[in-house]
Design a protein around this motif. Structure first.
Motif, PDB file in Angstrom:
ATOM      1  N   ASN A 236      30.379   4.698 -16.394  1.00 48.63           N
ATOM      2  CA  ASN A 236      31.869   4.395 -16.561  1.00 48.63           C
ATOM      3  C   ASN A 236      32.117   3.439 -15.429  1.00 48.63           C
ATOM      4  O   ASN A 236      33.281   2.534 -15.685  1.00 48.63           O
ATOM      5  CB  ASN A 236      32.657   5.648 -16.379  1.00 48.63           C
ATOM      6  CG  ASN A 236      32.527   6.654 -17.581  1.00 48.63           C
ATOM      7  OD1 ASN A 236      32.063   6.167 -18.737  1.00 48.63           O
ATOM      8  ND2 ASN A 236      33.073   7.729 -17.504  1.00 48.63           N
TER       9      ASN A 236
ATOM     10  N   GLY B  49      36.798  12.198 -13.144  1.00 49.58           N
ATOM     11  CA  GLY B  49      38.338  12.533 -13.097  1.00 49.58           C
ATOM     12  C   GLY B  49      38.882  13.128 -14.117  1.00 49.58           C
ATOM     13  O   GLY B  49      40.232  13.251 -13.954  1.00 49.58           O
ATOM     14  N   GLU B  50      38.030  13.649 -15.173  1.00 50.26           N
ATOM     15  CA  GLU B  50      38.601  14.509 -16.311  1.00 50.26           C
ATOM     16  C   GLU B  50      38.954  15.815 -15.807  1.00 50.26           C
ATOM     17  O   GLU B  50      38.428  16.256 -14.910  1.00 50.26           O
ATOM     18  CB  GLU B  50      37.943  14.581 -17.436  1.00 50.26           C
ATOM     19  CG  GLU B  50      37.383  13.006 -18.057  1.00 50.26           C
ATOM     20  CD  GLU B  50      36.092  12.798 -17.489  1.00 50.26           C
ATOM     21  OE1 GLU B  50      35.813  13.137 -16.556  1.00 50.26           O
ATOM     22  OE2 GLU B  50      35.697  11.674 -18.207  1.00 50.26           O
ATOM     23  N   LYS B  51      40.054  16.484 -16.438  1.00 52.13           N
ATOM     24  CA  LYS B  51      40.576  17.739 -16.398  1.00 52.13           C
ATOM     25  C   LYS B  51      40.074  18.694 -17.396  1.00 52.13           C
ATOM     26  O   LYS B  51      40.261  18.075 -18.429  1.00 52.13           O
ATOM     27  CB  LYS B  51      42.132  17.668 -16.039  1.00 52.13           C
ATOM     28  CG  LYS B  51      42.552  16.765 -15.077  1.00 52.13           C
ATOM     29  CD  LYS B  51      44.177  16.792 -15.018  1.00 52.13           C
ATOM     30  CE  LYS B  51      44.728  15.990 -13.853  1.00 52.13           C
ATOM     31  NZ  LYS B  51      46.081  15.808 -13.660  1.00 52.13           N
TER      32      LYS B  51
ATOM     33  N   SER C 142      35.835  13.874 -24.464  1.00 52.81           N
ATOM     34  CA  SER C 142      37.164  13.989 -23.770  1.00 52.81           C
ATOM     35  C   SER C 142      38.186  13.274 -24.510  1.00 52.81           C
ATOM     36  O   SER C 142      37.982  12.378 -25.119  1.00 52.81           O
ATOM     37  CB  SER C 142      36.901  13.432 -22.191  1.00 52.81           C
ATOM     38  OG  SER C 142      36.607  12.128 -22.478  1.00 52.81           O
TER      39      SER C 142
ATOM     40  N   THR D 255      27.976   9.942 -14.972  1.00 52.22           N
ATOM     41  CA  THR D 255      29.297   9.331 -15.165  1.00 52.22           C
ATOM     42  C   THR D 255      29.556   7.929 -14.393  1.00 52.22           C
ATOM     43  O   THR D 255      30.308   7.166 -14.897  1.00 52.22           O
ATOM     44  CB  THR D 255      30.438  10.300 -14.775  1.00 52.22           C
ATOM     45  OG1 THR D 255      30.220  11.574 -15.614  1.00 52.22           O
ATOM     46  CG2 THR D 255      32.039   9.691 -15.256  1.00 52.22           C
TER      47      THR D 255
ATOM     48  N   ASN E 128      41.800  11.261 -23.513  1.00 51.95           N
ATOM     49  CA  ASN E 128      42.716  10.761 -22.331  1.00 51.95           C
ATOM     50  C   ASN E 128      41.977  11.261 -21.006  1.00 51.95           C
ATOM     51  O   ASN E 128      40.651  11.197 -20.820  1.00 51.95           O
ATOM     52  CB  ASN E 128      44.079  11.294 -22.571  1.00 51.95           C
ATOM     53  CG  ASN E 128      44.732  10.620 -23.697  1.00 51.95           C
ATOM     54  OD1 ASN E 128      44.198   9.478 -24.115  1.00 51.95           O
ATOM     55  ND2 ASN E 128      45.490  11.402 -24.520  1.00 51.95           N
ATOM     56  N   ASP E 129      42.708  11.997 -20.388  1.00 50.96           N
ATOM     57  CA  ASP E 129      42.193  12.585 -18.905  1.00 50.96           C
ATOM     58  C   ASP E 129      41.609  13.831 -19.164  1.00 50.96           C
ATOM     59  O   ASP E 129      41.400  14.430 -18.187  1.00 50.96           O
ATOM     60  CB  ASP E 129      43.420  12.446 -18.018  1.00 50.96           C
ATOM     61  CG  ASP E 129      43.655  10.950 -17.624  1.00 50.96           C
ATOM     62  OD1 ASP E 129      42.702  10.134 -17.760  1.00 50.96           O
ATOM     63  OD2 ASP E 129      44.789  10.725 -17.134  1.00 50.96           O
ATOM     64  N   HIS E 130      41.478  14.499 -20.538  1.00 53.11           N
ATOM     65  CA  HIS E 130      41.050  16.039 -20.393  1.00 53.11           C
ATOM     66  C   HIS E 130      39.714  15.985 -21.163  1.00 53.11           C
ATOM     67  O   HIS E 130      39.590  15.248 -22.129  1.00 53.11           O
ATOM     68  CB  HIS E 130      42.146  16.880 -21.352  1.00 53.11           C
ATOM     69  CG  HIS E 130      43.578  17.055 -20.769  1.00 53.11           C
ATOM     70  ND1 HIS E 130      44.419  16.069 -20.591  1.00 53.11           N
ATOM     71  CD2 HIS E 130      43.823  17.924 -19.709  1.00 53.11           C
ATOM     72  CE1 HIS E 130      45.499  16.229 -19.679  1.00 53.11           C
ATOM     73  NE2 HIS E 130      45.212  17.621 -19.248  1.00 53.11           N
ATOM     74  N   ILE E 131      38.989  16.859 -20.509  1.00 54.12           N
ATOM     75  CA  ILE E 131      37.338  16.960 -21.154  1.00 54.12           C
ATOM     76  C   ILE E 131      37.426  18.127 -21.983  1.00 54.12           C
ATOM     77  O   ILE E 131      37.835  19.243 -21.545  1.00 54.12           O
ATOM     78  CB  ILE E 131      36.445  16.804 -19.940  1.00 54.12           C
ATOM     79  CG1 ILE E 131      35.122  16.633 -20.493  1.00 54.12           C
ATOM     80  CG2 ILE E 131      36.547  18.098 -19.045  1.00 54.12           C
ATOM     81  CD1 ILE E 131      34.229  16.329 -19.708  1.00 54.12           C
TER      82      ILE E 131
END
Length: 238
Positions: A187, A2-4, A100, A183, A102-105
């Protein structure tokens, strides 16, 4: 996954920082790997020199097996060697080192992004066009699209587009799918049922990671081989 990716805008242009960082790390890894193996070249080769010579022979064999034109072979040896090492390292990067916030890789396998694989596929096809024009001239090269018979012209043009898609999306699909499953195991599955799922997911992660290394190696070989096939077709008169 789900990372951006991290994208920054500079001068009105958007730059994918995740791809840039991953590509830079791989370029440095390839450079230092080759530098380490080639530090002490001698007539009596060491183990490191033998390994380097094996890699060069390996990629040279791919070139010679698929490109009949001897002049083109001389120019393609270094390209095939560099391409193989670069793709191999990019395929493995996300399996062992992913970072990564938070939500950013920030770091993952660059080949898990279709933009990167399409760029490499376009580079190979442009190189194939260049070799074709050099061998037959602009007119002779364009006429080759209408061979062996003229009504095959549309099919030959469509084939160029499908070559581009199959070369790029095959690599992207395999690496992306491998990282998604890894992942999910790490996860989702590991955190789904407490301690026992953590213990159960550990060997599963190792097995899938090992299989992904194998897939990444095969895909590097397939990409280089298909690249040489496409280029070889452009410099071989049927």
């Amino acid at each position: 996954m789900g990372e951006k990716s991290v994208v920054v805008g500079i001068g009105g242009l958007n730059f994918n920082l995740t791809n840039c960082l991953g590509g830079t790390l791989v370029a440095l890894a390839v450079f230092f790997f080759v530098y380490y193996l080639s530090r002490k070249i001698s007539i009596k080769p060491t183990k490191k020199q033998n390994m380097l010579e094996y890699l060069i022979d390996f990629t040279n064999d791919i070139v010679k097996s698929n490109v009949e034109d001897e002049d083109a072979q001389k120019h393609l040896s270094l390209y095939a060697f560099t391409l193989f090492l670069f793709i191999f390292m990019m395929n493995q990067l996300g399996l062992f080192f992913e970072f990564s916030i938070n939500d950013h890789i920030l770091v993952k396998s660059p080949t898990a992004n279709p933009t990167i694989t399409m760029t490499m596929a376009m580079m190979t096809l442009l190189l194939a066009f260049n070799f074709g024009v050099q061998k037959y001239g602009v007119k002779g090269y364009l006429v080759s699209y209408a061979k062996p018979v003229g009504f095959l012209l549309p099919i030959n043009l469509i084939e160029e587009f499908t070559n581009f898609l199959t070369l790029s999306l095959r690599l992207y699909g395999n690496i992306y799918a491998g990282e998604v499953l890894l992942t999910l195991i790490g996860n989702r599955l590991a955190k789904s049922g407490g301690l026992w799922t953590v213990i159960a997911s550990a060997p599963l992660t190792l097995v899938w990671q090992g299989f992904s290394v194998f897939i990444g190696s095969i895909q590097a070989y397939v990409f280089v081989t298909l690249s040489m096939v496409y280029i070889g077709n452009k410099v071989t008169e049927e």
